[in-house]
Scaffold this motif. Structure first.
Motif, short mmCIF file in Angstrom:
data_model
loop_
_atom_site.label_atom_id
_atom_site.label_comp_id
_atom_site.label_asym_id
_atom_site.label_seq_id
_atom_site.Cartn_x
_atom_site.Cartn_y
_atom_site.Cartn_z
N THR A 72 -5.52 -51.66 19.12
CA THR A 72 -4.78 -50.42 19.32
C THR A 72 -3.37 -50.75 19.77
O THR A 72 -3.17 -51.37 20.81
CB THR A 72 -5.47 -49.53 20.36
N ASN A 73 -2.41 -50.36 18.96
CA ASN A 73 -1.02 -50.57 19.36
C ASN A 73 -0.68 -49.58 20.47
O ASN A 73 -0.79 -48.37 20.28
CB ASN A 73 -0.08 -50.37 18.17
N ALA B 144 2.13 -59.10 21.37
CA ALA B 144 2.65 -58.62 20.10
C ALA B 144 2.70 -59.76 19.09
O ALA B 144 3.06 -60.89 19.41
CB ALA B 144 4.03 -58.01 20.30
N ILE C 162 -0.04 -56.42 15.81
CA ILE C 162 0.07 -55.71 17.09
C ILE C 162 1.55 -55.54 17.42
O ILE C 162 2.31 -56.50 17.44
CB ILE C 162 -0.65 -56.48 18.21
N THR C 163 1.91 -54.30 17.65
CA THR C 163 3.28 -53.98 18.05
C THR C 163 3.25 -53.37 19.44
O THR C 163 2.53 -52.41 19.68
CB THR C 163 3.91 -52.99 17.06
N ILE C 164 4.00 -53.95 20.36
CA ILE C 164 4.07 -53.45 21.74
C ILE C 164 5.51 -53.05 22.04
O ILE C 164 6.42 -53.85 21.84
CB ILE C 164 3.60 -54.52 22.74
#
Length: 469
Positions: A190-191, A229, A250-252
């Motif tokens: 879950t991003n 990320a 994954i993008t944070i």
């Protein structure tokens, strides 16, 4: 006695052994036994049958034939005979017989040996191996009708393998190649809407064979996996080496950096201020101070908690700022009434709290305590070095003027007494009269008193002074 064609002399002997002299000549004709030959059709494949054909000669036509111990038949053909040794007998019209033997042979049976090796992975190839012995000549093979050689690699399924020799004799085998269920890999990440130092990457797999192991970007890992990320390739591998893979990105969001500061209030109960600014995060940033939306700078009372939400309204970062205030300026003031009408009373005043040294004004003019002044109403203001003030209103009262009414009545005779009459009016207080160092106590309605002092007497004129004791 073997007899052929020709004459036969018959001699008889009597009972007593005496030879008879009689002689009989008999002519005997002996028919020749028939000669029989037998042939059979060859058996091409093991387990098939052969037909036997018998041929008789030299006998008297009208032949009958039998096979082994069977019955005679007019036909010289015997069908559907299995492998073995057979005796064919012929009988002619004179019942003379002849016979012959026949050995029916067959090729060895084709023995086909076949095996299936299951596929290690779903949708991968297994294999078939096959080999045949026996039969006649070179043997060829088909798998589901198509010519193949062993080993034969193919996908999972059911296969019919047929071995065929040069005579067309066959043997077959049905083999099944199985395959395991597909390795199904499920991954999730879950991003986050807001910055987190790491997020959880989860993965699991079903199907395949045996225990399943996992790698994340080539390194052996277990689920859940703490990931920052980036891009991650997750591979699930079963005991047979069968695998499935998935890619998760994954993008944070970047960390929100909040800078906040507070400016203390200069005076008690006055406003201080907060300034704040944030960078990074996602989209527009909004601010709340103690739960209420605010913009910077923000004026307010002491102790503020600055919260910074992102667009998602999830609080990402906060700063606790405290606005301090000095203690209140407390002014203590009192007024001392004037003792006499038109005389001075006094004001005394002092201050505590606030910040630094205090200055004082009385009705707008700088003064110090105590301050002597006439009756009236005065506003006293105390101011600290921050300009914080407090005030007090004090009133100096004065008595009303003392009004003395006196008259003298002359003496009628020398050395006789005259008289003095007098009265005073001031707030209905009592009057004390000193005449010839005497006094009269005059009490007015409210119980207050005045003392009238007579300093001296001169030429029948009396002087009166008063005091309000």
């Amino acid at each position: 006695m073997r007899v052929g064609n020709g004459q036969i002399v018959i001699t008889s002997t009597g009972i007593n052994g005496c030879p008879s002299t009689s002689r009989v000549h008999v002519t005997v004709t002996v028919n020749q036994n028939p000669t029989v030959t037998a042939t059979n059709t060859p058996i091409l494949c093991n387990g098939n049958t052969s037909d036997i054909t018998a041929t008789a000669v030299n006998g008297t036509p009208g032949y009958q034939y039998k096979l082994n111990a069977g019955s005679y038949q007019p036909s010289n053909i015997f069908t559907n005979n299995l492998v073995g040794i057979y005796t064919v007998t012929v009988s002619d019209a004179n019942t003379c017989t002849g016979s012959t033997t026949l050995n029916i042979v067959e090729p060895t049976s084709i023995t086909l040996t076949a095996n299936a090796t299951d596929a290690l992975c779903n949708a991968a190839n297994g294999s078939l191996t096959f080999n045949a012995t026996g039969g006649t000549g070179i043997i060829s093979y088909t798998v589901n009708g198509n010519t193949q050689t062993s080993p034969f690699s193919t996908v999972a399924g059911t296969y019919t393998i047929v071995a065929t020799d040069v005579n067309g004799c066959t043997a077959s085998s049905i083999q099944t190649i199985n395959e395991p269920s597909t390795v199904v890999l499920t991954t999730s990440a879950t991003n986050p809407l807001c910055y987190l130092p790491d997020v959880s990457l989860t993965f699991s797999a079903t199907g395949g064979t045996g225990i399943i192991n996992y790698t994340v970007n080539g390194n052996s890992e277990v689920s859940p996996y703490a990931a920052v990320a980036g891009t991650y390739t997750i591979v699930a591998t079963d005991a047979n080496g069968c695998s499935a893979s998935d890619i998760q990105i994954i993008t944070i969001p970047s960390l929100i950096t909040l800078t906040a500061s507070s400016t203390d209030a200069l005076c008690n109960a006055a406003n201080g201020s907060l300034t704040f600014n944030a960078m990074a995060g996602t989209g527009l940033l909004s601010y709340t101070v103690n739960g209420l939306p605010q913009t910077s700078p923000c004026n307010g009372k002491p102790v503020f908690i600055l919260l910074l939400p992102q667009i998602s309204m999830v609080v990402l970062t906060s700063s606790i700022q405290t606005i301090n205030e000095p203690t209140p300026v407390v002014l203590t003031a009192s007024a001392t009434n004037a003792l006499c009408n038109a005389a001075n009373g006094s004001l005394t005043f002092s201050a505590t709290g606030g910040t630094g040294l205090f200055t004082f004004t009385v009705n707008g003019n700088t003064q110090t305590s105590p301050f002597a002044t006439v009756a009236g109403t005065y506003t006293i203001v105390a101011t600290d070095i921050n300009g914080c003030t407090t005030s007090s209103i004090q009133t100096i009262n004065e008595p009303t003027p003392l009004v003395l009414t006196a008259s003298a009545t002359n003496a009628l005779c020398n050395a006789a007494n005259g008289s003095l009459t007098f009265s005073a009016n001031r707030r209905n207080r009592p009057i004390y009269l000193y005449g010839e160092w005497q006094y009269t106590n005059i009490t007015f309605c409210n119980g207050s008193r005045y003392l009238y002092h007579c300093c001296h007497r001169h030429q029948w004129l009396y002087y009166f002074f008063y005091s309000n004791h």
